[in-house]
Structures are given as structure tokens and as C-alpha cells.
Design a protein around this motif. Structure first.
Motif, PDB file in Angstrom:
ATOM      1  N   ASP A  52       2.735 -12.630  -3.486  1.00 25.69           N
ATOM      2  CA  ASP A  52       3.584 -11.725  -4.245  1.00 25.69           C
ATOM      3  C   ASP A  52       2.949 -10.369  -4.564  1.00 25.69           C
ATOM      4  OD1 ASP A  52       5.982 -11.347  -5.457  1.00 25.69           O
ATOM      5  OD2 ASP A  52       5.539 -12.620  -7.173  1.00 25.69           O
ATOM      6  N   TRP A  54       4.314  -7.424  -4.693  1.00 29.47           N
ATOM      7  CA  TRP A  54       5.180  -6.495  -5.423  1.00 29.47           C
ATOM      8  C   TRP A  54       5.693  -7.052  -6.742  1.00 29.47           C
ATOM      9  CZ3 TRP A  54       8.789  -3.897  -1.268  1.00 29.47           C
ATOM     10  CH2 TRP A  54       8.025  -3.019  -0.507  1.00 29.47           C
ATOM     11  N   ASP A  58       9.945  -9.772  -6.666  1.00 27.03           N
ATOM     12  CA  ASP A  58      10.052  -9.348  -5.273  1.00 27.03           C
ATOM     13  C   ASP A  58       9.177 -10.201  -4.374  1.00 27.03           C
ATOM     14  OD1 ASP A  58      11.715  -7.048  -5.730  1.00 27.03           O
ATOM     15  OD2 ASP A  58       9.961  -6.079  -6.609  1.00 27.03           O
ATOM     16  N   SER A  60       6.858 -10.247  -0.994  1.00 30.92           N
ATOM     17  CA  SER A  60       6.051  -9.360  -0.170  1.00 30.92           C
ATOM     18  C   SER A  60       6.212  -9.806   1.286  1.00 30.92           C
ATOM     19  CB  SER A  60       4.595  -9.469  -0.618  1.00 30.92           C
ATOM     20  OG  SER A  60       3.784  -8.662   0.177  1.00 30.92           O
ATOM     21  N   ASP A  80       3.850  -5.175   3.043  1.00 30.38           N
ATOM     22  CA  ASP A  80       4.096  -4.736   1.682  1.00 30.38           C
ATOM     23  C   ASP A  80       2.790  -4.861   0.915  1.00 30.38           C
ATOM     24  OD1 ASP A  80       6.775  -4.469   2.297  1.00 30.38           O
ATOM     25  OD2 ASP A  80       7.340  -6.402   1.425  1.00 30.38           O
ATOM     26  N   GLU A  81       2.467  -3.818   0.167  1.00 26.86           N
ATOM     27  CA  GLU A  81       1.240  -3.842  -0.632  1.00 26.86           C
ATOM     28  C   GLU A  81       1.499  -3.206  -1.977  1.00 26.86           C
ATOM     29  OE1 GLU A  81      -1.906  -1.950   1.554  1.00 26.86           O
ATOM     30  OE2 GLU A  81      -1.911  -3.497   3.091  1.00 26.86           O
ATOM     31  N   MET A  82       0.581  -3.417  -2.883  1.00 23.97           N
ATOM     32  CA  MET A  82       0.634  -2.794  -4.190  1.00 23.97           C
ATOM     33  C   MET A  82      -0.594  -1.900  -4.319  1.00 23.97           C
ATOM     34  SD  MET A  82       2.425  -2.537  -6.876  1.00 23.97           S
ATOM     35  CE  MET A  82       3.390  -3.887  -7.465  1.00 23.97           C
ATOM     36  N   ARG A  90       1.699   1.155  -7.520  1.00 26.04           N
ATOM     37  CA  ARG A  90       2.916   1.584  -6.837  1.00 26.04           C
ATOM     38  C   ARG A  90       3.168   0.654  -5.671  1.00 26.04           C
ATOM     39  NH1 ARG A  90       1.892   6.873  -4.298  1.00 26.04           N
ATOM     40  NH2 ARG A  90      -0.100   5.888  -4.000  1.00 26.04           N
ATOM     41  N   ARG A  91       4.440   0.453  -5.360  1.00 28.31           N
ATOM     42  CA  ARG A  91       4.804  -0.330  -4.190  1.00 28.31           C
ATOM     43  C   ARG A  91       4.566   0.519  -2.947  1.00 28.31           C
ATOM     44  NH1 ARG A  91      10.431  -3.264  -5.480  1.00 28.31           N
ATOM     45  NH2 ARG A  91      10.618  -2.821  -3.280  1.00 28.31           N
TER      46      ARG A  91
END
Length: 183
Positions: A52, A54, A58, A60, A80-82, A90-91
Motif C-alpha cells: 500500500d 498510496w 488506495d 498501489s 505507484d510510489e509515495m 506525495r503520490r
């Protein structure tokens, strides 16, 4: 996140990307920057959910397109990364396109596993493709005169439960195209 359609029935990477990837326009634009889509001889796609990145609400996602024009292995990947910078993450969507000459692949193993049924017929149950390259990723000195050298490898896997029959057949096709293209 909606369940994607299967990409395997589509013979064009453009059509397959549009039904399978979350970010098809981005993938196709980035792939077009390195290859003319009509020259693609074979391709495979994969995607999956990761931990997860994000937040709890949400999912990922990682997405991948791997293709060949008969001379190169071209890989598009999106994750997808944070972001960890600043007070608040930030996404991010991290994408990359990687191109590897097929001449750098030193070993290629295409494995098909079949389930033997009671009536002496067989059913395809799993396909694995492994490729080993000359590209050194790390080395480890064992002694004053010996070192272990680790080369980059790529592994792709499809099964009854991971993609189904059509994707297993497409992975077999992709592996055979690579095998015929390697020199």
C-alpha cells in the motif's frame, strides 16, 4: 481499481494496452519514443498490486509491458510510489523504459509445465521464461583470487491462476520469438 480486461487476445500492443493498463496513453507514448509499434514482433504484459504505497484507501499498482522488435528487448514499467520528501508524502507514478540488445542475452530458458489428466491428455498449467544477460549487476570477492559475478536476469511467469491459458500461450509465443531472434 477496476479489473482489467485480458490483453492476450489482442495482437497489437496498442489495443492490448488500452484494455489492460491503467495508464495506456503514457505507456504507448513512452514506447513510441524508442520503437515503431508496427515493428514489434511479440509482447507480453503484466500488472499487479503491491504493498500500500498510496495509503490504506488506495491500492498501489505496478504495470509492465515487455516487447521485442527482433533486435532489442524493450521494457516499460510503471510503479505507484509515495514521495518521502517534505512533511507530507506525495503520490508519484515512477515510469521507465529500458532497452537491451538481444545480443547481450546469454541464456534463455522457456519452460512449459503440463498437468497430466486421467485420460492421458495434458493441459498447460504454467509457463516460465528466464533470460540471463552479460550485464553485471554486482560482484563479491570470495578470496584473493576468486570472485562471484552476478549478471542481470529477467523472469516472467504465467499460470492457470496468474493470467490464464491465453496469457500462458502468449508467453510461449514471446519466448519462441526471442529464441529465433537471438544471435
Amino acid at each position: 481499481m477496476p479489473t482489467p480486461q485480458d490483453w492476450a487476445p489482442y495482437s497489437s500492443v496498442d489495443e492490448a494496452a488500452r484494455v489492460y493498463l491503467r495508464d495506456p496513453d503514457l505507456a504507448l507514448d513512452q514506447l513510441r519514443s524508442v520503437v515503431d509499434l508496427p515493428t514489434i514482433k511479440s509482447f507480453i504484459m503484466s500488472r499487479g498490486v503491491t504493498d500500500d504505497a498510496w495509503g490504506e484507501a488506495d491500492q498501489s499498482l505496478w504495470q509492465e509491458v515487455v516487447l521485442t522488435d527482433g533486435h532489442r528487448l524493450i521494457m516499460w514499467r510503471a510503479d505507484d510510489e509515495m514521495s518521502t520528501s517534505g512533511d507530507r508524502g506525495r503520490r508519484l507514478l515512477n515510469t521507465s523504459v529500458r532497452t537491451i540488445l538481444l545480443s547481450t542475452i546469454t541464456d534463455h530458458v522457456l519452460t512449459a509445465e503440463y498437468e497430466m489428466l486421467d485420460d492421458d491428455t495434458r493441459r498447460l498449467s504454467e509457463v516460465r521464461l528466464r533470460m540471463y544477460t552479460q550485464l553485471i549487476t554486482r560482484s563479491r570477492q570470495k578470496s584473493a583470487t576468486e570472485s562471484d559475478i552476478y549478471c542481470e536476469s529477467f523472469r516472467y511467469y504465467k499460470s492457470v491462476d496468474n493470467g490464464g491459458l491465453a496469457q500462458m500461450q502468449r508467453l510461449l509465443q514471446f519466448g519462441r520469438v526471442l529464441s529465433r531472434s537471438m544471435q
